[in-house]
Scaffold this motif. Sequence first.
Motif, mmCIF file in Angstrom:
data_model
loop_
_atom_site.group_PDB
_atom_site.id
_atom_site.type_symbol
_atom_site.label_atom_id
_atom_site.label_comp_id
_atom_site.label_asym_id
_atom_site.label_seq_id
_atom_site.Cartn_x
_atom_site.Cartn_y
_atom_site.Cartn_z
ATOM 1 N N GLU A 28 80.384 16.912 59.128
ATOM 2 C CA GLU A 28 79.544 18.105 59.107
ATOM 3 C C GLU A 28 78.864 18.256 60.451
ATOM 4 O O GLU A 28 78.267 17.323 60.956
ATOM 5 N N PHE A 35 79.628 28.069 44.666
ATOM 6 C CA PHE A 35 80.316 27.230 45.650
ATOM 7 C C PHE A 35 81.135 28.156 46.534
ATOM 8 O O PHE A 35 82.002 28.880 46.036
ATOM 9 N N GLN A 71 90.197 32.517 48.276
ATOM 10 C CA GLN A 71 90.252 33.740 47.476
ATOM 11 C C GLN A 71 88.912 34.028 46.826
ATOM 12 O O GLN A 71 88.231 33.131 46.343
ATOM 13 N N ARG A 130 82.455 18.436 48.791
ATOM 14 C CA ARG A 130 83.359 18.486 49.952
ATOM 15 C C ARG A 130 82.646 19.123 51.131
ATOM 16 O O ARG A 130 81.941 20.102 50.986
ATOM 17 N N PRO A 131 82.825 18.549 52.336
ATOM 18 C CA PRO A 131 82.043 19.012 53.492
ATOM 19 C C PRO A 131 82.250 20.479 53.843
ATOM 20 O O PRO A 131 81.369 21.096 54.419
ATOM 21 N N ASN A 132 83.418 21.057 53.519
ATOM 22 C CA ASN A 132 83.621 22.448 53.901
ATOM 23 C C ASN A 132 83.199 23.421 52.802
ATOM 24 O O ASN A 132 83.536 24.597 52.858
ATOM 25 N N ILE A 133 82.463 22.929 51.819
ATOM 26 C CA ILE A 133 81.967 23.800 50.756
ATOM 27 C C ILE A 133 80.442 23.874 50.832
ATOM 28 O O ILE A 133 79.767 22.850 50.895
ATOM 29 N N VAL A 167 82.134 22.717 59.492
ATOM 30 C CA VAL A 167 82.675 21.353 59.546
ATOM 31 C C VAL A 167 83.699 21.292 60.648
ATOM 32 O O VAL A 167 84.299 22.272 61.024
ATOM 33 N N LYS A 208 87.452 36.765 43.869
ATOM 34 C CA LYS A 208 87.997 37.685 42.874
ATOM 35 C C LYS A 208 86.923 38.060 41.883
ATOM 36 O O LYS A 208 86.103 37.225 41.495
ATOM 37 N N PHE A 225 90.701 25.243 48.354
ATOM 38 C CA PHE A 225 89.521 24.815 47.628
ATOM 39 C C PHE A 225 89.717 23.452 46.975
ATOM 40 O O PHE A 225 89.778 23.314 45.758
ATOM 41 N N GLY A 226 89.838 22.443 47.820
ATOM 42 C CA GLY A 226 89.874 21.083 47.292
ATOM 43 C C GLY A 226 91.243 20.588 46.923
ATOM 44 O O GLY A 226 91.409 19.437 46.546
ATOM 45 N N VAL A 244 86.802 14.705 58.573
ATOM 46 C CA VAL A 244 86.010 15.932 58.618
ATOM 47 C C VAL A 244 84.532 15.560 58.584
ATOM 48 O O VAL A 244 84.091 14.832 57.708
ATOM 49 N N GLU A 264 87.162 17.088 41.107
ATOM 50 C CA GLU A 264 87.763 16.636 42.360
ATOM 51 C C GLU A 264 88.086 17.798 43.295
ATOM 52 O O GLU A 264 88.340 17.589 44.481
ATOM 53 N N ARG A 265 88.074 19.019 42.763
ATOM 54 C CA ARG A 265 88.236 20.179 43.644
ATOM 55 C C ARG A 265 86.944 20.433 44.411
ATOM 56 O O ARG A 265 86.942 20.900 45.532
ATOM 57 N N LEU A 266 85.827 20.138 43.758
ATOM 58 C CA LEU A 266 84.530 20.418 44.369
ATOM 59 C C LEU A 266 83.975 19.236 45.149
ATOM 60 O O LEU A 266 83.207 19.405 46.082
ATOM 61 N N PRO A 321 84.666 29.417 41.756
ATOM 62 C CA PRO A 321 85.466 30.088 42.781
ATOM 63 C C PRO A 321 86.827 30.473 42.222
ATOM 64 O O PRO A 321 87.403 29.738 41.411
ATOM 65 N N ALA A 322 87.338 31.612 42.672
ATOM 66 C CA ALA A 322 88.587 32.156 42.118
ATOM 67 C C ALA A 322 89.728 31.139 42.053
ATOM 68 O O ALA A 322 90.416 31.045 41.040
ATOM 69 N N PRO A 323 89.973 30.329 43.110
ATOM 70 C CA PRO A 323 91.104 29.405 43.050
ATOM 71 C C PRO A 323 90.950 28.316 41.980
ATOM 72 O O PRO A 323 91.909 27.611 41.684
ATOM 73 N N LEU A 324 89.778 28.158 41.415
ATOM 74 C CA LEU A 324 89.576 27.110 40.415
ATOM 75 C C LEU A 324 89.597 27.656 38.987
ATOM 76 O O LEU A 324 89.425 26.907 38.028
ATOM 77 N N ARG A 325 89.784 28.965 38.836
ATOM 78 C CA ARG A 325 89.647 29.537 37.499
ATOM 79 C C ARG A 325 90.809 29.196 36.584
ATOM 80 O O ARG A 325 90.687 29.366 35.366
#
Lengths: 155, 87, 751
Positions: C88, B80, C182, B52-55, C93, C184, C167-168, C86, B43-45, B7-11
Amino acid sequence: MPNKVHVATTINSEETEFLCEPHQSLLEVLRETVGLMGAKEGCNNGNCGACNVILDGALVNSCLVLAVEIQGRSITTIEGIATPEGLHPLQQKFLEHAALQCGFCTPGFIVAGKALLDRNSNPSEQEVREWLAGNLCRCTGYDRIVKAVLDAAKV
Amino acid sequence: MPTLWIPAPLRDLTQGKSSVTVSGSTVREAIENLEVQCPGIKERLCEGDRIRPNISVLVDGHVTHLKIRERLEETSEVHFVIAISGG
Amino acid sequence: MATLDKPNEYKVIGTSPLRHDGVDKVTGRAAYGADIRLPGMLYGAVLRSPHAHARILSIDTTKAEKFHGVHAVVTASDLPDLESKVVELGEGVVNRKYQSNNVLARDKVLYFGHAIAAISANSLNIAQEALGLIQIEYEVLPPIMDVRQAAEPNAPILLDEVRTEEFGKKGDVPSNVAGHYQDKCGDIEKGFKDATVIVEREFTTTMVHQGYIEPQNGTAQYNPDGQVTIWCSTQDPFGVRQQVAEILEIPVSNIRVFPMEIGGGFGGKIGVYLEPLAVLLSRKSGYRPVKLTMSRADVLTSTGPTSGSYIKLKMGADASGKLTAAQATLMYELGAYPGGSVGGGMGVLLAPYRIENAVIDGYDVLVNKPKIAAYRAPGGTNAAFAAETVIDELSEKLGIDPIEFRLINGSKEGDRRVDGFTYKRIGYLETLQAAKESEHYRSTLSGPHRGRGVATGFWFNYGGKSSASASVNNDGTVSLLEGSVDIGGTRTSLAMQLAETLGIPAENVRPVVADTGSIGYTEGTYGSRTTFATGWAVYETANSLIEKLKERAAILWEVEAGQIQFENGVFSSGDKALTFKELASKLDETGGPIMASASVQPKGAGPTFAAHIVDVEVDPDTGKVQILRYTAIQDAGKAIYPAYVASQIQGGVAQGVGWALNEEYLYDEHGRLLNASLLDYRMPVALDLPMIDAVIVEVPNPGHPYGARGVGEVPIVPPPAAIANAIYRAVGVRMSKLPMSPARVVEAMKK
């Protein structure tokens, strides 16, 4: 104890009587006291038509009629549209045209449709749309409802 | 080897790469191997032992309900995305 | 309605039998949530905040408790104080603590209409009167009502503990921006350099409500032994069970939810509002059942509408019409609590197009308005309003027909989206082709101030968990129990899938929507999932029945089960054959009753595309837009129940028309909703619409046994954009604000 009023009336061709408080709407009394749940509350201020009944031949929003007002008068609700012989053509056409999805507005539309066909047995599409402008439907976009009413007129 | 799309924010953790090829027979293994190459990404994922529940996790274009336990083929693509709800 | 493509190869699927619940619904016999009456039942009412943003300093309920006829009063102090967690819930969520705070405000009220207390009494009248006796002290705070203002660094903060999640990773400082996302790909700098034409526009939309005609309701009975029964109109009975269990910290297994018939949902009847209150009140009222219903005003002030939004979009295309770059910012209102839909908008924005260079930034932002709820393709309509009008402008500037432009750039199987994943089998190009060849598009529109607009739309569609069970009756009919609430004919579309598989008529299946105690776990009727996912459960149940019946035939004919064939509803072995009905009559003599069940969570839900064409006439003096003609083309994969697929399309169009032309939330400077009635929240009536032509295209979804795709949500995505494009061709103005009400159109024409 608030003063209850005794009302003697005719509902779906049957003589009926009930006690109600003066402030209660016809919609509330039909549902809470008489036990006819077909008329629905969608807005309670005359903007959606889900509570339609026919009062002495006139189409009304029962949420805007006081129950005490029907003393000595005659009303038809959705429960009185079908006959012992079976469904009214409007009801049959609603089914054939798939003119309902959730069905919540359907009693109001069928009562409104009956009131229209009782006074105009051959309405145009425009006349049907105008007459039904007081009934809200959120599911169907009205297309099939209008078609069902036009088709029922032919029967 | 399976390809994990980033995902872009993790690049910024993957030197700008939008996809990374890593070995792994499950999503979990692939993430573990990705973490070795790109520390901090796990830890981001993941939250603890789960995604993570919202992914949402997509494997080969389909949302997987097994998520971290989903098995991967050699040519699998994993995405993701933020979970989307319907109405 | 028309269904394009090959002749129907099925016996039941693709026909439109009368729905099984039809007679009950046209005679007023069907029981909806508010129709329930129980012995000893009490009536509840809810006190709602008169302020859009305030701290609750004190609540005094003593006078209300003493009022004659009142049984109990509850506030947030009667609810467990949950930690932020949170969980599910189906597709998305939910933060349980925030949901609890939304049911009854704790410490702060965050929108006009936020529930603070609830009362049970002998009558609704008494309950409502007693509400006025509850005394509350507030410290009124300034409300934040604009999404861009709320996102600014110095804006008043709604929830101190919220940090921007990326994102985390969580930000450091309190913020009303709960999430920043985002997508991209490629290099947009290069992409814009390669463009011959660039269009950049800003758009704003307001909240709009799902507008179901039936207000929310919930009735509960809390027994002294801790068992709870709930009757309500909901899209998601198992979801209600889970939400009530977690909000009240009761074991899930103690709760049984009976879904009554439901008068519309569209996503707005997934989250609970009244059910936890009914349970609490029942427990506190000497274990008497308590019924709560919402007034229409409460529905509009206090249940979740969909997000209002601010969108900035810049797109470029080269001289051949190929899209070269896109850059977008989407800021969506959350209302009072996190849990938003900007992700949906980001996913819809460029979904129909192949584009190598794009950046999409999405923000979910808290404002002092009701917590949003899903509304049919949540987030999608806002995004399509932006993208489909910019695409229209690009095509016009390049002198390319708008459908042709989309064909040049249209997504197909194997294309990679901006968010990275590739499409499987989809029907966008087929839908566009059908639009291009339609009689509507080829017809001439003439007359002053008339114009034609085109727009397309996309929705993901969802799979999820579903269960079904069926038992064979001796007379050859089958009783089918399924867990999906029926909002628009699905009990029949599911019965049809069972019937098709078994080779029997749809009339011989008796479908029943079961309660949470009678059927396996089934997610709600949302996400355009029911015909697809519960269809799978029904299909597998049918196949299981067939296997068991083969064994019975084997017993009857004294052969091995492996020697029994089943085709077209007939079991055979050698020269012996029996129809399904004939074999069913022999169950008693071959071992007794047969039933089967299945619980599934299928992958392979196919996304859906739509293409809409609309002709409008604009009154140059009043700005009123009349819809002259509307054609909605949509890929259904395989239309299981065509009349109802078409009806879903027509309904979605009608909602989209209301969204486009009239519906909006009007707030005053104190954050109070001014138009909380159906008079002033103006939804379309029969006079506002012409007949709506629904055209069904079928590009079968390989992920479903009969090829079905979800159909319910995508029809609401294109209409505002299609109408905006039509207004442009009618009077030469590009509308960028929704709704495009008469006053706004007049103003735009003056400029």
